[in-house]
Design a protein around this motif. Structure first.
Motif, PDB file in Angstrom:
ATOM      1  N   ALA A  70     -32.552 -28.925   0.008  1.00  8.88           N
ATOM      2  CA  ALA A  70     -31.041 -28.619   0.121  1.00  8.88           C
ATOM      3  C   ALA A  70     -30.348 -28.814  -1.298  1.00  8.88           C
ATOM      4  O   ALA A  70     -29.284 -28.424  -1.566  1.00  8.88           O
ATOM      5  N   LEU A  71     -31.099 -29.902  -1.931  1.00  9.41           N
ATOM      6  CA  LEU A  71     -30.646 -30.422  -3.317  1.00  9.41           C
ATOM      7  C   LEU A  71     -30.672 -29.403  -4.554  1.00  9.41           C
ATOM      8  O   LEU A  71     -29.734 -29.231  -5.160  1.00  9.41           O
ATOM      9  N   VAL A  72     -31.835 -28.472  -4.331  1.00 10.17           N
ATOM     10  CA  VAL A  72     -32.092 -27.204  -5.307  1.00 10.17           C
ATOM     11  C   VAL A  72     -31.099 -26.159  -4.921  1.00 10.17           C
ATOM     12  O   VAL A  72     -30.641 -25.914  -5.876  1.00 10.17           O
ATOM     13  N   ARG A  73     -30.897 -26.087  -3.613  1.00 11.27           N
ATOM     14  CA  ARG A  73     -29.703 -24.897  -3.340  1.00 11.27           C
ATOM     15  C   ARG A  73     -28.248 -25.487  -3.702  1.00 11.27           C
ATOM     16  O   ARG A  73     -27.763 -24.604  -4.200  1.00 11.27           O
ATOM     17  N   GLY A  74     -28.047 -26.552  -3.496  1.00 10.26           N
ATOM     18  CA  GLY A  74     -26.694 -27.006  -3.539  1.00 10.26           C
ATOM     19  C   GLY A  74     -26.164 -27.454  -5.023  1.00 10.26           C
ATOM     20  O   GLY A  74     -25.053 -27.339  -5.207  1.00 10.26           O
ATOM     21  N   LEU A  75     -27.309 -28.054  -5.690  1.00  7.43           N
ATOM     22  CA  LEU A  75     -27.059 -28.799  -6.880  1.00  7.43           C
ATOM     23  C   LEU A  75     -27.929 -28.637  -8.014  1.00  7.43           C
ATOM     24  O   LEU A  75     -28.014 -29.155  -8.953  1.00  7.43           O
ATOM     25  N   ASP A  76     -28.744 -27.360  -7.631  1.00  9.11           N
ATOM     26  CA  ASP A  76     -29.746 -27.164  -8.751  1.00  9.11           C
ATOM     27  C   ASP A  76     -30.581 -28.206  -9.296  1.00  9.11           C
ATOM     28  O   ASP A  76     -30.922 -28.178 -10.479  1.00  9.11           O
ATOM     29  N   LEU A  77     -30.926 -29.160  -8.281  1.00  7.40           N
ATOM     30  CA  LEU A  77     -32.032 -30.047  -8.809  1.00  7.40           C
ATOM     31  C   LEU A  77     -33.085 -29.386  -9.516  1.00  7.40           C
ATOM     32  O   LEU A  77     -33.680 -28.238  -9.023  1.00  7.40           O
ATOM     33  N   SER A  78     -33.446 -30.107 -10.543  1.00  2.74           N
ATOM     34  CA  SER A  78     -34.769 -29.654 -11.241  1.00  2.74           C
ATOM     35  C   SER A  78     -35.975 -30.464 -10.957  1.00  2.74           C
ATOM     36  O   SER A  78     -35.860 -31.356 -10.311  1.00  2.74           O
ATOM     37  N   LYS A  79     -37.106 -29.961 -11.470  1.00  3.02           N
ATOM     38  CA  LYS A  79     -38.290 -30.646 -11.171  1.00  3.02           C
ATOM     39  C   LYS A  79     -38.337 -32.003 -11.704  1.00  3.02           C
ATOM     40  O   LYS A  79     -38.771 -32.864 -11.045  1.00  3.02           O
ATOM     41  N   ASN A  80     -37.719 -32.317 -13.132  1.00  2.51           N
ATOM     42  CA  ASN A  80     -37.763 -33.661 -13.532  1.00  2.51           C
ATOM     43  C   ASN A  80     -36.917 -34.592 -12.722  1.00  2.51           C
ATOM     44  O   ASN A  80     -37.212 -35.602 -12.435  1.00  2.51           O
ATOM     45  N   GLN A  81     -35.750 -34.111 -12.219  1.00  2.65           N
ATOM     46  CA  GLN A  81     -34.783 -34.771 -11.266  1.00  2.65           C
ATOM     47  C   GLN A  81     -35.468 -35.202 -10.177  1.00  2.65           C
ATOM     48  O   GLN A  81     -35.497 -36.306  -9.754  1.00  2.65           O
ATOM     49  N   ALA A  82     -36.218 -34.260  -9.434  1.00  2.19           N
ATOM     50  CA  ALA A  82     -36.962 -34.451  -8.329  1.00  2.19           C
ATOM     51  C   ALA A  82     -38.095 -35.619  -8.440  1.00  2.19           C
ATOM     52  O   ALA A  82     -38.191 -36.592  -7.721  1.00  2.19           O
ATOM     53  N   LYS A  83     -38.892 -35.484  -9.497  1.00  3.99           N
ATOM     54  CA  LYS A  83     -39.769 -36.507  -9.991  1.00  3.99           C
ATOM     55  C   LYS A  83     -39.134 -37.901 -10.240  1.00  3.99           C
ATOM     56  O   LYS A  83     -39.645 -38.922  -9.681  1.00  3.99           O
ATOM     57  N   GLN A  84     -37.905 -37.831 -10.793  1.00  2.00           N
ATOM     58  CA  GLN A  84     -37.320 -39.060 -10.892  1.00  2.00           C
ATOM     59  C   GLN A  84     -36.794 -39.738  -9.745  1.00  2.00           C
ATOM     60  O   GLN A  84     -36.802 -40.894  -9.801  1.00  2.00           O
ATOM     61  N   LEU A  85     -36.320 -38.851  -8.857  1.00  2.00           N
ATOM     62  CA  LEU A  85     -36.060 -39.416  -7.612  1.00  2.00           C
ATOM     63  C   LEU A  85     -36.959 -40.215  -6.696  1.00  2.00           C
ATOM     64  O   LEU A  85     -36.862 -41.146  -6.251  1.00  2.00           O
ATOM     65  N   VAL A  86     -38.261 -39.500  -6.735  1.00  2.00           N
ATOM     66  CA  VAL A  86     -39.519 -40.144  -6.171  1.00  2.00           C
ATOM     67  C   VAL A  86     -39.725 -41.537  -6.999  1.00  2.00           C
ATOM     68  O   VAL A  86     -40.274 -42.566  -6.382  1.00  2.00           O
ATOM     69  N   LEU A  87     -39.845 -41.572  -8.342  1.00  2.00           N
ATOM     70  CA  LEU A  87     -40.008 -42.741  -9.039  1.00  2.00           C
ATOM     71  C   LEU A  87     -39.052 -43.805  -8.759  1.00  2.00           C
ATOM     72  O   LEU A  87     -39.339 -44.909  -8.658  1.00  2.00           O
ATOM     73  N   ASN A  88     -37.863 -43.437  -8.294  1.00  2.00           N
ATOM     74  CA  ASN A  88     -36.815 -44.357  -7.642  1.00  2.00           C
ATOM     75  C   ASN A  88     -37.075 -44.844  -6.426  1.00  2.00           C
ATOM     76  O   ASN A  88     -37.149 -46.052  -6.412  1.00  2.00           O
ATOM     77  N   SER A  89     -37.774 -44.249  -5.626  1.00  2.00           N
ATOM     78  CA  SER A  89     -38.204 -44.506  -4.342  1.00  2.00           C
ATOM     79  C   SER A  89     -39.426 -45.652  -4.347  1.00  2.00           C
ATOM     80  O   SER A  89     -39.428 -46.618  -3.563  1.00  2.00           O
ATOM     81  N   ILE A  90     -40.188 -45.387  -5.323  1.00  2.00           N
ATOM     82  CA  ILE A  90     -41.408 -46.128  -5.567  1.00  2.00           C
ATOM     83  C   ILE A  90     -41.003 -47.322  -5.838  1.00  2.00           C
ATOM     84  O   ILE A  90     -41.293 -48.580  -5.466  1.00  2.00           O
ATOM     85  N   GLU A  91     -40.049 -47.545  -6.818  1.00  2.00           N
ATOM     86  CA  GLU A  91     -39.393 -48.883  -7.455  1.00  2.00           C
ATOM     87  C   GLU A  91     -38.571 -49.344  -6.353  1.00  2.00           C
ATOM     88  O   GLU A  91     -38.780 -50.739  -6.336  1.00  2.00           O
TER      89      GLU A  91
END
Ligand code: HPA
Ligand code: ZN
Length: 337
Positions: A294-315
């Motif tokens: 949904a973030l890709v569709r609505g906000l053009d989420l990039s692969k880098n941003q997706a990875k950063q979001l997961v890194l944030n979740s780990i942190e």
């Protein structure tokens, strides 16, 4: 390079920090359990039930969500509910989860605390050994109920503290500010529990401050209204206090009119520790992969941003450092930028 597609997002190792187990009760499962337990539902069919999932605000949703939970009666029901969620986690490569449960929703209708927690924790343990999904369970207090009810719920949980990592606060936000539960949360911290709280979903940025200052939370659940208060944004960037954001939940409940208006990526780019989560996946149109899509569709989420979001979740997670390192290693091997 390239747009992250469904397959890439599904294969991305993920961590979920904001989901309510009761909110993963799929309509088909609700009917199956209603039949198994002889419970009458006020809906004639799965289709009719799905049609009722047109919410205009949080309370609309909560009314149906609490009604749906009435089909959960015995320990095996809580096991099956939790196990069904973990199987979807496995399909979507969600490798660590910190789900919520709402004991008062069940104890208030005569189900014992023991029944609820034993079913859930048995599934979580099997999830760890059979599916390799690590977890930490969070017990939420219903904020529309009073302080005394929260205190007695915490007392019921005391024999099970080994099974619970944190307490949280959910249900109707407006008119129920975090400080209503300051003393309960102080007691929980004294018992060695971490704390989180829903704040700034429908309520104001001031509720986020109250959760931080009065409840001493380690994370804010939702927190999207923080962007109304520049001082709070600075505080979140400086402290890296995480927000567990739930994109599909927010558009389903009218917190944002459309995904293109969502502020998650603006906050990410400002350095806030935002994370992606599903909240109540059976009610809001999807689990973790669908939220990223949904973030890709609505906000053009990039692969880098997706990875950063997961890194944030780990942190942001309550996993120990060894587990955090393991998950980070999984993420490093994912291709694409
Ligand atoms: N907000 C508050 N309470 C809840 C939610 C939510 O998004 N989901 C389940 N209980
Ligand atoms: Zn929630």
């Amino acid at each position: 390079m390239g747009i992250p597609g469904r397959e890439w997002l599904n294969a991305l190792p993920k961590v979920e920090l904001h989901m309510h187990l009761e909110g993963s009760l799929e309509p088909e499962k609700m009917f199956e359990l209603a039949q198994r337990n002889n419970i009458e539902l006020p809906f004639g069919s799965v289709d009719e039930l799905r049609q009722a999932y047109a919410f205009s605000n949080l309370q609309d949703f909560l009314d149906i969500y609490y009604q749906g939970a009435s089909v959960l009666q015995v320990e095996q029901d809580f096991y099956d509910l939790t196990w069904a969620y973990l199987e979807i986690c496995r399909q979507q490569n969600v490798v660590h989860v910190e789900p919520f449960f709402d004991p008062q929703t069940h104890t208030d209708r005569g189900i014992s605390f023991e029944t609820v927690i034993n079913g859930i924790t048995r599934a979580l343990k099997n999830g760890e050994t059979q599916l390799g999904i690590s977890s930490g369970l969070i017990m939420c207090f219903l904020r529309h109920l009073d302080e005394e009810a929260a205190f007695s719920t915490l007392a019921r949980a005391e024999p099970y503290l080994e099974q619970i990592i944190a307490v949280g606060l959910d249900s109707s936000e407006k008119g129920h500010p975090p400080e209503k539960f300051s003393r309960v949360f102080a007691r929980a911290r004294k018992l060695g529990l971490l704390t989180v709280a829903h704040a700034g979903e429908e309520g104001p940025a001031g509720y986020v401050w109250a959760a931080i200052n009065d409840l001493k939370v380690s994370r804010i659940d939702h927190g999207v209204r923080s962007s109304d208060d520049p001082e709070l944004m600075t505080h979140l960037v400086e402290t890296r206090l995480p927000l567990t954001v739930c994109p599909l939940s927010n558009t389903s409940l009218g917190v944002f009119d459309d995904m293109s208006q969502h502020n998650i990526l603006e906050m990410l780019d400002s350095g806030v520790c935002v994370t992606v989560n599903s909240d109540d996946p059976a009610y809001f149109g999807g689990y973790m992969t669908e939220n990223f899509e949904a973030l890709v569709r609505g906000l053009d989420l990039s692969k880098n941003q997706a990875k950063q979001l997961v890194l944030n979740s780990i942190e942001a997670s309550f996993a120990d450092d060894a587990r955090k390192t393991q998950i980070q290693t999984l993420l490093v091997s994912v291709s694409g930028s």
